[in-house]
Design a protein around this motif. Structure first.
Motif, mmCIF file in Angstrom:
data_model
loop_
_atom_site.group_PDB
_atom_site.id
_atom_site.type_symbol
_atom_site.label_atom_id
_atom_site.label_comp_id
_atom_site.label_asym_id
_atom_site.label_seq_id
_atom_site.Cartn_x
_atom_site.Cartn_y
_atom_site.Cartn_z
ATOM 1 N N ASP A 161 24.734 41.126 -6.432
ATOM 2 C CA ASP A 161 24.654 41.995 -5.702
ATOM 3 C C ASP A 161 25.027 43.389 -5.972
ATOM 4 O O ASP A 161 25.680 43.667 -7.092
ATOM 5 C CB ASP A 161 25.125 41.695 -4.302
ATOM 6 C CG ASP A 161 26.808 41.561 -4.479
ATOM 7 O OD1 ASP A 161 27.470 42.084 -5.481
ATOM 8 O OD2 ASP A 161 27.318 40.687 -3.468
ATOM 9 N N ASN A 165 28.606 40.921 -7.418
ATOM 10 C CA ASN A 165 28.873 39.495 -7.078
ATOM 11 C C ASN A 165 27.708 38.653 -7.194
ATOM 12 O O ASN A 165 26.821 39.060 -6.725
ATOM 13 C CB ASN A 165 29.457 39.068 -5.695
ATOM 14 C CG ASN A 165 30.732 40.170 -5.341
ATOM 15 O OD1 ASN A 165 31.669 40.202 -6.208
ATOM 16 N ND2 ASN A 165 30.356 41.093 -4.416
ATOM 17 N N TRP A 167 25.097 35.470 -6.796
ATOM 18 C CA TRP A 167 24.470 34.471 -5.870
ATOM 19 C C TRP A 167 23.529 33.832 -6.201
ATOM 20 O O TRP A 167 22.740 34.121 -7.262
ATOM 21 C CB TRP A 167 23.972 35.492 -4.655
ATOM 22 C CG TRP A 167 24.845 36.233 -3.924
ATOM 23 C CD1 TRP A 167 25.502 37.675 -4.301
ATOM 24 C CD2 TRP A 167 25.419 36.269 -2.538
ATOM 25 N NE1 TRP A 167 26.283 38.108 -3.388
ATOM 26 C CE2 TRP A 167 26.293 37.208 -2.327
ATOM 27 C CE3 TRP A 167 25.189 35.299 -1.611
ATOM 28 C CZ2 TRP A 167 27.137 37.447 -1.084
ATOM 29 C CZ3 TRP A 167 25.854 35.341 -0.291
ATOM 30 C CH2 TRP A 167 26.751 36.339 -0.106
ATOM 31 N N ARG A 181 26.771 32.079 -2.186
ATOM 32 C CA ARG A 181 27.481 32.877 -2.961
ATOM 33 C C ARG A 181 28.050 31.875 -4.154
ATOM 34 O O ARG A 181 28.208 30.699 -4.046
ATOM 35 C CB ARG A 181 28.408 33.459 -2.374
ATOM 36 C CG ARG A 181 29.447 34.604 -3.191
ATOM 37 C CD ARG A 181 30.210 35.362 -2.432
ATOM 38 N NE ARG A 181 30.842 36.283 -3.160
ATOM 39 C CZ ARG A 181 31.624 37.522 -2.670
ATOM 40 N NH1 ARG A 181 31.629 37.531 -1.358
ATOM 41 N NH2 ARG A 181 32.018 38.223 -3.506
ATOM 42 N N ASN A 183 30.654 31.329 -7.363
ATOM 43 C CA ASN A 183 32.216 31.516 -8.028
ATOM 44 C C ASN A 183 31.809 32.174 -9.213
ATOM 45 O O ASN A 183 31.113 31.487 -10.118
ATOM 46 C CB ASN A 183 32.756 30.170 -8.048
ATOM 47 C CG ASN A 183 34.353 30.416 -8.721
ATOM 48 O OD1 ASN A 183 34.429 31.393 -9.465
ATOM 49 N ND2 ASN A 183 35.115 29.888 -8.287
ATOM 50 N N THR A 243 21.947 38.821 2.220
ATOM 51 C CA THR A 243 21.764 37.408 3.246
ATOM 52 C C THR A 243 20.639 37.918 4.234
ATOM 53 O O THR A 243 20.603 36.740 4.969
ATOM 54 C CB THR A 243 22.920 36.971 3.696
ATOM 55 O OG1 THR A 243 23.590 37.985 4.448
ATOM 56 C CG2 THR A 243 23.992 36.663 2.644
#
Length: 312
Positions: A161, A165, A167, A181, A183, A243
């Motif tokens: 993103d 981050n 996804w 999402r 880790n 999302t």
């Protein structure tokens, strides 16, 4: 004067010629071994690589231009033992719809194992420092689905993103496409899944890219895997949030069957789909009507209209 007039006439002729070129002219002119289904494209240094469905997870290596391709060693010489635990009816070493991306100094390749028409499926992960090294680490199971689930754990797509981050988007038929999402330490899911697209006649193969404040979701719809009789096509929508909700150009939600058609093929290239977006291009397969309907790699520059919609 003659030189200027000749130049103007030549430019006008060139413009007219470009305006009447067939749609296939927008595809890169590829040579070599371009057999591929559900391709994912990656650029590493001055080399291009494509990962695709097939025995052991198929790999093509391209030259510095991405126009000439040769078949490279597959990732799995034999299936990992854990596959049978989650997908006992999988065809031997048959790997579907891989997705390759660079993140945090590694190359991550997500892939699916399943059997046709079933949602007893699993998404796995391998990683490497560099594709060209050919040394892959098996990172095991990412997520799975069974007949008890309303979704199908295939067609993974790693998305980073705007804040950096990771996804994972995935899904096929059943209740449609999902996103969860990851880790960043394990590159496996954390938190709950969110639905981002569904369609009564089926939708699959999510590919999400970010451009100028928008997330664009590409997906494949209609009938795949029927050679020249395939009616596969690529659609898209966009959202300010990764999302969703994703809306098409008419404002219809992809959760309500919406989707603007991006590529529906042409007289030669039937049923384009299984797309991947990255490095300024969109890659997908299509069935070549001039070669018994065999699936082949198509690559096009991904462009953006003045009002922010994708084209090629």
């Amino acid at each position: 004067m003659f030189t200027k007039r000749f130049r103007r006439q030549a430019l006008a002729a060139a413009a007219l010629a470009s305006a009447i070129l067939p749609a296939s002219a927008a595809h890169w002119a590829l040579t070599g071994d371009v057999g591929a289904h559900d391709p994912s494209i990656l650029r590493e240094g001055d080399r291009w690589f494509t990962f695709s469905t097939g025995e052991g997870l198929q790999v093509l290596a391209g030259d510095s231009t991405g126009r000439n391709w040769t078949r490279a060693p597959r990732i799995f010489l034999s299936p990992p033992s854990w596959w049978k635990t989650y997908v006992p009816n999988q065809k031997a070493n048959d790997v579907w719809a891989p997705d390759a991306h660079q993140f945090n100094g590694k190359v991550w390749v997500y892939y699916a194992i399943s059997s046709f028409g079933s949602n007893t499926s699993a998404i796995g992960l391998v990683s490497a420092t560099k594709v060209s090294d050919g040394r892959w680490t098996d990172n095991g199971l990412v997520l799975r689905s069974t007949s008890a689930n309303d979704y199908n754990a295939i067609d993974p797509n790693l998305v980073i993103d705007a804040s950096g981050n990771p996804w994972l988007a995935f899904g096929s038929f059943w209740s449609g496409l999902k996103i969860v999402r990851l880790n960043p330490s394990t590159m496996k899911p954390t938190g709950s899944q969110t639905s981002i697209a569904k369609r009564s006649a089926g939708i699959e193969a999510p590919a999400i890219t970010y451009n100028n404040g928008w997330y664009y979701l590409f997906a494949s719809i209609d009938k795949c895997c029927q050679g020249v009789n395939s009616t596969y096509k690529i659609i898209y929508g966009r959202s300010r949030s990764i999302t969703g909700p994703y809306l098409d150009k008419a404002g219809k939600s992809l959760l309500s069957g919406g989707g603007t058609v991006f590529d529906a093929g042409n007289a030669r290239w039937k049923g384009p789909g299984g797309q991947d977006v990255g490095h300024g291009v969109i890659a997908r397969h299509a069935y070549d009507a001039t070669d018994n309907g065999n699936p082949k790699l198509l690559i096009s520059d991904l462009k953006w209209t003045s009002d922010g919609w994708p084209t090629y």
